[in-house]
Design an enzyme around this catalytic site. Structure first.
Site, PDB file in Angstrom:
ATOM      1  N   CYS A   2       0.821  -1.216   0.000  1.00 28.73           N
ATOM      2  CA  CYS A   2       0.000   0.000   0.000  1.00 28.73           C
ATOM      3  C   CYS A   2       0.856   1.267   0.000  1.00 28.73           C
ATOM      4  CB  CYS A   2      -0.880   0.033   1.239  1.00 28.73           C
ATOM      5  SG  CYS A   2      -1.830  -1.455   1.478  1.00 28.73           S
ATOM      6  N   ARG A  27       4.872   0.473  -6.062  1.00 26.47           N
ATOM      7  CA  ARG A  27       4.790  -0.407  -4.901  1.00 26.47           C
ATOM      8  C   ARG A  27       3.819  -1.557  -5.129  1.00 26.47           C
ATOM      9  NH1 ARG A  27       6.680   2.477  -0.286  1.00 26.47           N
ATOM     10  NH2 ARG A  27       5.305   1.415   1.144  1.00 26.47           N
ATOM     11  N   TRP A  75      -2.994  -2.658  -1.637  1.00 28.80           N
ATOM     12  CA  TRP A  75      -2.599  -3.998  -2.089  1.00 28.80           C
ATOM     13  C   TRP A  75      -3.318  -4.950  -1.140  1.00 28.80           C
ATOM     14  CZ3 TRP A  75       0.337  -8.286  -0.394  1.00 28.80           C
ATOM     15  CH2 TRP A  75       0.830  -9.116  -1.403  1.00 28.80           C
ATOM     16  N   ASN A  99      -1.490   1.604   5.879  1.00 28.90           N
ATOM     17  CA  ASN A  99      -0.559   0.643   5.296  1.00 28.90           C
ATOM     18  C   ASN A  99      -0.102  -0.265   6.434  1.00 28.90           C
ATOM     19  OD1 ASN A  99       1.508  -0.729   4.059  1.00 28.90           O
ATOM     20  ND2 ASN A  99       2.868   1.044   3.857  1.00 28.90           N
ATOM     21  N   GLY A 100      -0.133  -1.579   6.223  1.00 30.68           N
ATOM     22  CA  GLY A 100       0.306  -2.515   7.263  1.00 30.68           C
ATOM     23  C   GLY A 100      -0.779  -3.542   7.551  1.00 30.68           C
ATOM     24  N   GLU A 482      19.085 -15.609 -10.394  1.00 33.14           N
ATOM     25  CA  GLU A 482      18.537 -14.278 -10.595  1.00 33.14           C
ATOM     26  C   GLU A 482      17.962 -14.139 -12.013  1.00 33.14           C
ATOM     27  OE1 GLU A 482      17.471 -12.061  -8.924  1.00 33.14           O
ATOM     28  OE2 GLU A 482      17.445 -10.274 -10.161  1.00 33.14           O
ATOM     29  N   LYS A 486      14.086 -13.132 -12.674  1.00 33.64           N
ATOM     30  CA  LYS A 486      13.773 -11.924 -13.443  1.00 33.64           C
ATOM     31  C   LYS A 486      12.810 -12.266 -14.570  1.00 33.64           C
ATOM     32  CE  LYS A 486      14.616  -9.417 -11.743  1.00 33.64           C
ATOM     33  NZ  LYS A 486      15.073  -8.891 -10.491  1.00 33.64           N
ATOM     34  N   GLU A 489       9.159 -13.301 -13.189  1.00 36.40           N
ATOM     35  CA  GLU A 489       8.320 -12.289 -12.533  1.00 36.40           C
ATOM     36  C   GLU A 489       7.736 -11.286 -13.506  1.00 36.40           C
ATOM     37  OE1 GLU A 489      10.165  -9.526  -9.715  1.00 36.40           O
ATOM     38  OE2 GLU A 489      12.095  -9.921 -10.630  1.00 36.40           O
ATOM     39  N   HIS A 505      20.201 -35.848 -12.382  1.00 33.14           N
ATOM     40  CA  HIS A 505      19.614 -36.537 -11.221  1.00 33.14           C
ATOM     41  C   HIS A 505      18.105 -36.343 -11.163  1.00 33.14           C
ATOM     42  CE1 HIS A 505      23.601 -37.583  -9.883  1.00 33.14           C
ATOM     43  NE2 HIS A 505      23.964 -36.334 -10.097  1.00 33.14           N
ATOM     44  N   LYS A 604       6.414  -3.765  -4.690  1.00 34.79           N
ATOM     45  CA  LYS A 604       7.831  -3.420  -4.627  1.00 34.79           C
ATOM     46  C   LYS A 604       8.381  -3.585  -3.214  1.00 34.79           C
ATOM     47  CE  LYS A 604      11.673  -1.711  -6.266  1.00 34.79           C
ATOM     48  NZ  LYS A 604      12.496  -2.660  -7.033  1.00 34.79           N
TER      49      LYS A 604
HETATM   50  C1  F6R Z   1      12.546  -9.165  -7.631  1.00 37.30           C
HETATM   51  C2  F6R Z   1      12.490  -8.349  -6.447  1.00 37.30           C
HETATM   52  C3  F6R Z   1      12.185  -9.006  -5.151  1.00 37.30           C
HETATM   53  C4  F6R Z   1      12.934  -8.299  -4.010  1.00 37.30           C
HETATM   54  C5  F6R Z   1      12.497  -8.876  -2.653  1.00 37.30           C
HETATM   55  C6  F6R Z   1      13.256  -8.245  -1.508  1.00 37.30           C
HETATM   56  O1  F6R Z   1      12.922  -8.427  -8.734  1.00 37.30           O
HETATM   57  O2  F6R Z   1      12.671  -7.162  -6.505  1.00 37.30           O
HETATM   58  O3  F6R Z   1      12.470 -10.362  -5.180  1.00 37.30           O
HETATM   59  O4  F6R Z   1      14.304  -8.469  -4.198  1.00 37.30           O
HETATM   60  O5  F6R Z   1      11.127  -8.660  -2.476  1.00 37.30           O
HETATM   61  O6  F6R Z   1      13.024  -6.875  -1.448  1.00 37.30           O
HETATM   62  P1  F6R Z   1      14.017  -5.918  -0.698  1.00 37.30           P
HETATM   63  O7  F6R Z   1      15.300  -5.939  -1.427  1.00 37.30           O
HETATM   64  O8  F6R Z   1      13.356  -4.575  -0.745  1.00 37.30           O
HETATM   65  O9  F6R Z   1      14.155  -6.453   0.697  1.00 37.30           O
END
Ligand code: F6R
Length: 609
Positions: A2, A27, A75, A99-100, A482, A486, A489, A505, A604
């Site tokens: 949020c 976010r 959210w 938010n929370g 990674e 990427k 997602e 395996h 985010k």
């Molecule tokens: C993927 C991505 C997430 C964050 C994860 C941790 O692209 O951005 O996997 O890396 O949610 O977030 P932070 O780094 O803010 O703790």
């Protein structure tokens, strides 16, 4: 998660609130709403969907007119995304955004129902609005009512509040969830994050737990949880409006990929003294480093993947054992840690709930904590024993790119310094590695220039795939994790990363001509072995995209596409090779017509468990 904004001033507040909420879109959210004082009455407009849906609704049903109000992007956690569940929520005299998560909302709701209060939504937020309204009806004074209410809440919250009896005044309070107070000229703001208000002011206060801010156009007062006024330190954001705009790029993600060389420079250069890493201003001294027994790197998602690279590098150079943990697992597995252990928490936002909880647990158990964080003043940054800020600037795209890159750069700085402190490398070697790390910024720029076209072409071959495999060994395996995250997602194509030697395996049974394989093979010592694994999948019909160093001898029958990065110091190659992996994911998502910067279901800053 949020986003909260609030405004008091002279401008049309609905416009300012929507504009500020747009800056928090990154976010992630599924509904939006605002509440504005119109002729001393609180008028609410809210809608399921994106901000454009809210704007459309206000166009047809009327936009609240006034110069003070609060706004929110939600959210969903408690209750589906719907108009009713959207914030703001109201009691008779109180309207608020939140938010929370309120953990004890059910028992509070039962209490309020017994007091004869009705609820319209399924949210925990409406419970807070009704509880505050209940206390306000009794006490008739906003600050005391807020204090009574927050004393009853368990969980996390940042609240923006308006009271109908106090027109053109916005109240704010927080615990755990972030909230800042923006200080302007004749206008003031609240926001979950600086990008929301940077267009209007760079000056802000960081609100601490249970502090209450009272905003009017002429000033801001802050009180502690005993109603006592307190002085706040004024902070100033050191970046400008461009940092939160797309600056001509079609998406934030590709802008942020292109910002990586600068981000590396800004992160690494200030930490180099006499050609060697110097982390003393982060409280990291050679004595402390020599005393480290075991290292745990704890984080989530992409940040955790930077820890995977860190593990290989630290173990190789400093010969110190490193365990990488997913924060949500670490915190519940009763980890065996204590004095002498170092827990490194990596986080772009510095607010990730699981990473924060893991850090607090580590402290409780007597371990030292080091945070590698991008967001200035965030909770993880403030609570860690030692702190290394990454200087990526604001990362807006949900898919992390430049933050990952600078997390890697800090892993290297730390590994070099630790290896030197522990006597595993001498000064010449330390200076050599440091000079190579400094060079990565230019090399990354080269890689962006050299691999964009081919990455784009490769993505046209992936766009119809249902599933993909990323394989590699050692550092290349850490990087594959990674690359795979990427892609999935933002393109919504399933993919997995696998240690190349482990394929036979079990997983190799998945290989068909329909499953492309991206093979990362940049490390000379493991090159032949990875090539053997590539041959195994090729023999079973897989289309192979291989990523290797320039100058590698590859026979044409091994791979369908070969993507080469400049030959470079091998231990640093993850910083170069992550670029084409990011580009492949980006272009695949673009071609599938996805919302690249705000992929479905993702947020985010993940401030809930
Ligand atoms: C993927 C991505 C997430 C964050 C994860 C941790 O692209 O951005 O996997 O890396 O949610 O977030 P932070 O780094 O803010 O703790």
């Amino acid at each position: 998660m949020c986003g909260i904004v609030g405004y008091v001033g002279k401008r049309d507040s609905a416009d300012v609130l929507v504009d500020a909420l747009k800056k928090l879109e990154y976010r992630g959210y599924d509904s939006a709403g605002i509440a504005v004082f119109e002729d001393n009455k609180i008028k609410v407009a809210k809608s399921k969907g994106k901000l454009k849906d809210l704007i459309q609704k206000m166009d047809t049903e009327g936009k609240p007119q006034g110069t003070a109000g609060i706004g929110h992007t939600r959210w969903a956690t408690h209750g589906e995304p719907s108009d009713i569940n959207s914030h703001p929520h109201s009691g008779a005299k109180v309207t608020l955004v939140h938010n929370g998560i309120i953990e004890n909302y059910k028992e509070l709701k039962d209490f309020l129902v017994k007091q004869g209060r009705d609820f319209l939504s399924d949210t925990d937020t409406e419970v807070v609005a009704q509880l505050l309204d209940y206390y306000y009806a009794k006490i008739k004074e906003p600050i005391s009512a807020i204090i009574e209410t927050t004393q009853e809440l368990r969980g996390s919250f940042a609240l923006g509040i308006v009271f109908e009896d106090y027109p053109n005044t916005v109240y704010a309070v927080r615990r755990e969830s972030p909230l800042i107070v923006g200080i302007g000229q004749g206008e003031n703001f609240i926001a979950s994050d600086v990008p929301a208000i940077i267009k209007y002011t760079k000056d802000y206060y960081l609100l601490e737990h249970d502090e209450i801010a009272v905003l009017s156009p002429n000033g801001v007062e802050v009180f502690d949880s005993h109603s006592q006024p307190i002085e706040k330190e004024l902070k100033t954001a050191d970046w400008d409006v461009d940092a939160v705009g797309k600056c001509g790029y079609p998406h934030y993600m590709i802008k942020e990929i292109n910002e990586q060389p600068t981000a590396i420079r800004n992160t690494v250069t200030p930490r180099i003294k006499d050609g060697m890493p110097c982390l003393e201003e982060c409280n990291i001294t050679p004595e402390m480093l020599r005393g480290i027994r075991n290292i745990f790197i704890v984080a989530c998602g992409t940040a955790m993947h930077s820890g995977m690279v860190g593990k290989y590098v630290i173990e190789e150079l400093a010969r110190t054992a490193v365990t990488v943990d997913i924060a949500s697992e670490f915190r519940y597995r009763n980890p065996i840690i204590g004095e002498g252990d170092l827990i490194i928490i990596v986080s772009q936002s510095g607010e990730t709930a699981d990473s924060l909880a893991a850090m607090r647990l580590a402290k409780e158990k007597g371990a030292k904590t080091l945070a590698i964080v991008n967001a200035m003043g965030s909770t993880i940054a403030r609570e860690a024993d030692m702190l290394i800020y990454t200087h990526a600037g604001p990362e807006i795209s949900v898919a992390s790119t430049k933050a990952y890159m600078v997390q890697l750069s800090v892993m290297y700085l730390f590994a070099f310094e630790l290896a030197y402190a522990k006597g595993q490398i001498d000064e010449d070697k330390l200076k050599y590695y440091t000079s190579k790390l400094l060079e990565t910024s230019e090399r990354v720029a080269d890689v962006i220039a050299q691999t964009t076209e081919l990455s784009q072409k490769i993505s046209t071959k992936l766009v119809t795939a249902d599933s993909l495999l990323y394989i590699g060994r050692g550092l290349d395996y850490a990087l594959s994790m990674e690359g795979s995250l990427k892609l999935k997602e933002i393109s919504y194509i399933h993919s997995e990363s696998y240690a190349a030697g482990e394929l036979k395996h079990g997983t190799i049974s998945l290989i068909t001509p329909e499953m492309p394989v991206i093979a990362v093979a940049t490390q000379s010592a493991l090159f032949e072995k990875t090539v053997s694994n590539i041959k195994e999948v090729k023999a079973r019909g897989a289309k192979v995209i291989m990523i290797c160093q320039e100058g590698c001898d590859i026979s044409p029958d091994i791979a369908n596409y070969v993507l080469r990065v400049p030959a470079f110091e091998e231990i640093l190659l993850p910083m170069l090779v992550c670029v084409p992996l990011q580009l492949i994911a980006y272009y695949t998502s673009v071609q599938r017509g996805n919302d690249v910067d705000q992929p479905r279901n993702l947020a985010k800053s993940v401030t809930v468990e």
